[in-house]
Design a protein around this motif. Structure first.
Motif, PDB file in Angstrom:
ATOM      1  N   ARG A  23       0.811  -1.226   0.000  1.00 14.81           N
ATOM      2  CA  ARG A  23       0.000   0.000   0.000  1.00 14.81           C
ATOM      3  C   ARG A  23       0.834   1.261   0.000  1.00 14.81           C
ATOM      4  O   ARG A  23       0.498   2.256  -0.651  1.00 14.81           O
ATOM      5  CB  ARG A  23      -0.923  -0.001   1.218  1.00 14.81           C
ATOM      6  N   ASN A  24       1.948   1.256   0.744  1.00 18.61           N
ATOM      7  CA  ASN A  24       2.683   2.494   1.004  1.00 18.61           C
ATOM      8  C   ASN A  24       4.019   2.569   0.286  1.00 18.61           C
ATOM      9  O   ASN A  24       4.895   3.341   0.677  1.00 18.61           O
ATOM     10  CB  ASN A  24       2.902   2.659   2.515  1.00 18.61           C
ATOM     11  N   ALA A  25       4.172   1.781  -0.771  1.00 19.63           N
ATOM     12  CA  ALA A  25       5.461   1.739  -1.475  1.00 19.63           C
ATOM     13  C   ALA A  25       5.861   3.103  -2.011  1.00 19.63           C
ATOM     14  O   ALA A  25       7.028   3.509  -1.914  1.00 19.63           O
ATOM     15  CB  ALA A  25       5.395   0.728  -2.613  1.00 19.63           C
ATOM     16  N   ASP A  26       4.901   3.845  -2.561  1.00 20.37           N
ATOM     17  CA  ASP A  26       5.214   5.135  -3.182  1.00 20.37           C
ATOM     18  C   ASP A  26       4.734   6.296  -2.316  1.00 20.37           C
ATOM     19  O   ASP A  26       3.986   7.167  -2.758  1.00 20.37           O
ATOM     20  CB  ASP A  26       4.583   5.203  -4.572  1.00 20.37           C
ATOM     21  N   SER A  27       5.176   6.282  -1.076  1.00 20.15           N
ATOM     22  CA  SER A  27       4.800   7.368  -0.167  1.00 20.15           C
ATOM     23  C   SER A  27       5.954   7.687   0.772  1.00 20.15           C
ATOM     24  O   SER A  27       6.831   6.857   1.019  1.00 20.15           O
ATOM     25  CB  SER A  27       3.551   6.997   0.647  1.00 20.15           C
ATOM     26  N   LEU A  28       5.936   8.916   1.260  1.00 22.54           N
ATOM     27  CA  LEU A  28       6.899   9.390   2.261  1.00 22.54           C
ATOM     28  C   LEU A  28       6.154   9.587   3.575  1.00 22.54           C
ATOM     29  O   LEU A  28       5.240  10.410   3.654  1.00 22.54           O
ATOM     30  CB  LEU A  28       7.536  10.712   1.821  1.00 22.54           C
ATOM     31  N   THR A  29       6.521   8.817   4.575  1.00 15.79           N
ATOM     32  CA  THR A  29       5.980   8.992   5.921  1.00 15.79           C
ATOM     33  C   THR A  29       6.903   9.930   6.682  1.00 15.79           C
ATOM     34  O   THR A  29       8.124   9.732   6.681  1.00 15.79           O
ATOM     35  CB  THR A  29       5.899   7.638   6.657  1.00 15.79           C
ATOM     36  N   VAL A  30       6.348  10.954   7.299  1.00 16.14           N
ATOM     37  CA  VAL A  30       7.142  11.861   8.130  1.00 16.14           C
ATOM     38  C   VAL A  30       6.620  11.742   9.556  1.00 16.14           C
ATOM     39  O   VAL A  30       5.435  11.986   9.815  1.00 16.14           O
ATOM     40  CB  VAL A  30       7.051  13.318   7.651  1.00 16.14           C
ATOM     41  N   VAL A  31       7.488  11.328  10.475  1.00 11.78           N
ATOM     42  CA  VAL A  31       7.085  11.190  11.874  1.00 11.78           C
ATOM     43  C   VAL A  31       7.617  12.373  12.676  1.00 11.78           C
ATOM     44  O   VAL A  31       8.682  12.917  12.377  1.00 11.78           O
ATOM     45  CB  VAL A  31       7.572   9.864  12.488  1.00 11.78           C
ATOM     46  N   MET A  32       6.849  12.749  13.701  1.00 15.51           N
ATOM     47  CA  MET A  32       7.155  13.942  14.482  1.00 15.51           C
ATOM     48  C   MET A  32       7.317  13.577  15.952  1.00 15.51           C
ATOM     49  O   MET A  32       6.372  13.167  16.616  1.00 15.51           O
ATOM     50  CB  MET A  32       6.017  14.960  14.314  1.00 15.51           C
ATOM     51  N   PHE A  33       8.548  13.697  16.447  1.00 16.72           N
ATOM     52  CA  PHE A  33       8.842  13.534  17.868  1.00 16.72           C
ATOM     53  C   PHE A  33       8.994  14.909  18.512  1.00 16.72           C
ATOM     54  O   PHE A  33       9.180  15.925  17.824  1.00 16.72           O
ATOM     55  CB  PHE A  33      10.153  12.767  18.067  1.00 16.72           C
ATOM     56  N   HIS A  34       8.983  14.922  19.843  1.00 10.99           N
ATOM     57  CA  HIS A  34       9.312  16.130  20.588  1.00 10.99           C
ATOM     58  C   HIS A  34      10.489  15.821  21.514  1.00 10.99           C
ATOM     59  O   HIS A  34      11.626  15.917  21.113  1.00 10.99           O
ATOM     60  CB  HIS A  34       8.094  16.650  21.357  1.00 10.99           C
ATOM     61  N   ARG A  35      10.199  15.380  22.741  1.00 10.49           N
ATOM     62  CA  ARG A  35      11.257  15.130  23.705  1.00 10.49           C
ATOM     63  C   ARG A  35      11.546  13.645  23.848  1.00 10.49           C
ATOM     64  O   ARG A  35      10.681  12.791  23.619  1.00 10.49           O
ATOM     65  CB  ARG A  35      10.873  15.678  25.081  1.00 10.49           C
ATOM     66  N   THR A  36      12.763  13.329  24.274  1.00  8.22           N
ATOM     67  CA  THR A  36      13.100  11.981  24.715  1.00  8.22           C
ATOM     68  C   THR A  36      14.051  12.099  25.899  1.00  8.22           C
ATOM     69  O   THR A  36      15.021  12.873  25.866  1.00  8.22           O
ATOM     70  CB  THR A  36      13.732  11.152  23.579  1.00  8.22           C
ATOM     71  N   LEU A  37      13.733  11.396  26.970  1.00  2.21           N
ATOM     72  CA  LEU A  37      14.494  11.499  28.209  1.00  2.21           C
ATOM     73  C   LEU A  37      14.697  10.124  28.827  1.00  2.21           C
ATOM     74  O   LEU A  37      13.834   9.247  28.709  1.00  2.21           O
ATOM     75  CB  LEU A  37      13.753  12.381  29.226  1.00  2.21           C
ATOM     76  N   SER A  38      15.798   9.964  29.508  1.00  2.99           N
ATOM     77  CA  SER A  38      15.997   8.776  30.325  1.00  2.99           C
ATOM     78  C   SER A  38      15.171   8.921  31.601  1.00  2.99           C
ATOM     79  O   SER A  38      15.123  10.004  32.201  1.00  2.99           O
ATOM     80  CB  SER A  38      17.470   8.627  30.690  1.00  2.99           C
ATOM     81  N   PRO A  39      14.511   7.862  32.050  1.00  2.00           N
ATOM     82  CA  PRO A  39      13.786   7.935  33.330  1.00  2.00           C
ATOM     83  C   PRO A  39      14.670   8.290  34.509  1.00  2.00           C
ATOM     84  O   PRO A  39      14.170   8.680  35.567  1.00  2.00           O
ATOM     85  CB  PRO A  39      13.193   6.530  33.466  1.00  2.00           C
ATOM     86  N   ASP A  40      15.985   8.170  34.349  1.00  5.64           N
ATOM     87  CA  ASP A  40      16.919   8.565  35.412  1.00  5.64           C
ATOM     88  C   ASP A  40      17.220  10.065  35.398  1.00  5.64           C
ATOM     89  O   ASP A  40      17.795  10.586  36.356  1.00  5.64           O
ATOM     90  CB  ASP A  40      18.243   7.804  35.261  1.00  5.64           C
ATOM     91  N   ASP A  41      16.843  10.740  34.322  1.00  9.29           N
ATOM     92  CA  ASP A  41      17.084  12.174  34.210  1.00  9.29           C
ATOM     93  C   ASP A  41      16.106  12.922  35.107  1.00  9.29           C
ATOM     94  O   ASP A  41      14.910  12.616  35.125  1.00  9.29           O
ATOM     95  CB  ASP A  41      16.893  12.602  32.744  1.00  9.29           C
ATOM     96  N   PRO A  42      16.566  13.912  35.888  1.00  7.97           N
ATOM     97  CA  PRO A  42      15.652  14.633  36.788  1.00  7.97           C
ATOM     98  C   PRO A  42      14.532  15.364  36.062  1.00  7.97           C
ATOM     99  O   PRO A  42      13.497  15.670  36.665  1.00  7.97           O
ATOM    100  CB  PRO A  42      16.578  15.610  37.528  1.00  7.97           C
ATOM    101  N   ARG A  43      14.690  15.637  34.777  1.00  8.99           N
ATOM    102  CA  ARG A  43      13.634  16.299  34.019  1.00  8.99           C
ATOM    103  C   ARG A  43      12.477  15.359  33.676  1.00  8.99           C
ATOM    104  O   ARG A  43      11.396  15.816  33.293  1.00  8.99           O
ATOM    105  CB  ARG A  43      14.213  16.911  32.734  1.00  8.99           C
ATOM    106  N   TRP A  44      12.709  14.050  33.802  1.00  7.87           N
ATOM    107  CA  TRP A  44      11.701  13.068  33.419  1.00  7.87           C
ATOM    108  C   TRP A  44      10.438  13.167  34.274  1.00  7.87           C
ATOM    109  O   TRP A  44       9.323  13.045  33.777  1.00  7.87           O
ATOM    110  CB  TRP A  44      12.297  11.669  33.518  1.00  7.87           C
TER     111      TRP A  44
END
Length: 340
Positions: A23-44
């Motif tokens: 179905r998706n052979a001739d398509s461009l998927t663009v995914v959008m992330f924001h943040r990624t953090l380790s659960p050990d990071d105090p910002r998590w």
């Protein structure tokens, strides 16, 4: 339970993968992330849980991409746009929004280990600042008990406060208050938030620095713009500043007077046809939206592209387990549509 078992079977038997390959052979998927953090990071502990992936979940997402897609770089998409060069089948572009310092801390090493390129859309005025946008600051302050939904709602202008539910201290209620704040004129919003500013500073640095941007570029992460101030484009008092001004600011901060970003995405997904055209006229060759569609690649790649948001509940179940089958159902079935 039966529905969940069916999803797993569709994925583990390879039927979903076959569907995707055809179905998706001739398509461009663009995914959008924001943040990624380790659960050990105090910002998590105080980050926005809907828009932050634990590092392990990001790594599993990247492995999923390698298994089912051909991950491409911004340069490949630009080359296809400029010359008509074909993108590989089932192309996918990885993007990150805003310009978070944790993208340099955690996303970059994960991308390098996986051997994958990406694209970061950075807010020009946020580069080098410690504290994030007011929405994230409010969520962090609420999660650590420094502010309450009731107190924030009571500070809203009379009409706004009356229309805002304050009977519960929940993330849903907090997001309702934030939506009211977003709709206010910026000067009014600053007045409303002024009494809370001391509580909104958690003491950590959240936004990317120039040095980190340079490290990201060296590691294969291209840079685009996400506006100058993160203001929704449909509410911007000075659209030229948000578009052309952002490009000039980023070039100045990186020390490349003649360099300019070729791509941008709209903060908060806010745009209309006229704004998209203004962005194109400002010199952005590729303009990314938050419209969750796949982008046809034949006969060529369009200049206005859809992206699929990557929120935690799309890939993680209630037990905190990463779910390949959920992600497959989420991505593989998106509509393919040319936006311009």
């Amino acid at each position: 339970m039966l529905k969940d078992v069916s999803k797993k079977l569709l994925y583990t038997t390879g039927l979903l993968g076959l569907y995707h390959r055809l179905r998706n052979a001739d398509s461009l998927t663009v995914v959008m992330f924001h943040r990624t953090l380790s659960p050990d990071d105090p910002r998590w502990t105080t980050c926005d849980p809907d828009y932050t992936l634990a590092t392990g979940w990001l790594e599993q997402s990247l492995a999923f991409f390698r298994r089912h897609y051909n991950v491409v770089s911004l340069d490949q998409v630009l080359a296809s746009r400029r010359t008509g060069a074909a993108l590989p089948k089932r192309a996918l572009l990885i993007t990150f929004d805003d310009g978070w310092a944790d993208n340099a801390d955690y996303a970059l090493p994960a991308l390098e280990r996986a051997g994958l390129p990406a694209l970061m859309f950075v807010v020009a005025d946020a580069i080098g600042t410690r504290q994030p946008f007011f929405q994230e600051r409010l969520i962090a302050a609420w999660r650590r008990g420094a502010v309450t939904v009731r107190g924030l709602a009571a500070a809203l202008p009379v009409g706004e406060a009356a229309a805002t539910p304050t009977d519960e201290e929940s993330m849903t209620a907090l997001r309702a208050v934030i939506a009211r704040l977003e709709a206010l004129e910026s000067g009014v919003r600053k007045q409303v938030l002024a009494p809370f500013m001391a509580q909104l500073d958690d003491g950590y640095r959240h936004m990317v620095t120039v040095e980190e941007l340079q490290r990201l570029q060296a590691g294969g992460v291209a840079l685009g713009l996400h506006g100058k101030t993160h203001t929704p484009m449909r509410l911007a008092a000075d659209l030229d500043a948000e578009l052309s001004g952002a490009r000039m600011s980023l070039a100045h901060q990186l020390g490349h007077a003649n360099a300019s970003a070729e791509s941008m995405s709209f903060p908060h997904g806010s745009f209309d046809a006229d704004i998209a055209q203004r962005a194109r006229e400002s010199g952005y060759e590729l303009v990314f939206t938050s419209v969750p569609v796949l982008n046809p690649t034949a006969p060529d790649v369009g200049w206005l592209l859809g992206r699929t948001g990557f929120e935690t509940d799309a890939v993680v179940d209630a037990q905190g387990r990463f779910r390949d089958d959920w992600l497959a159902l989420y991505l593989f079935r998106k509509q393919a549509r040319r936006l311009a």
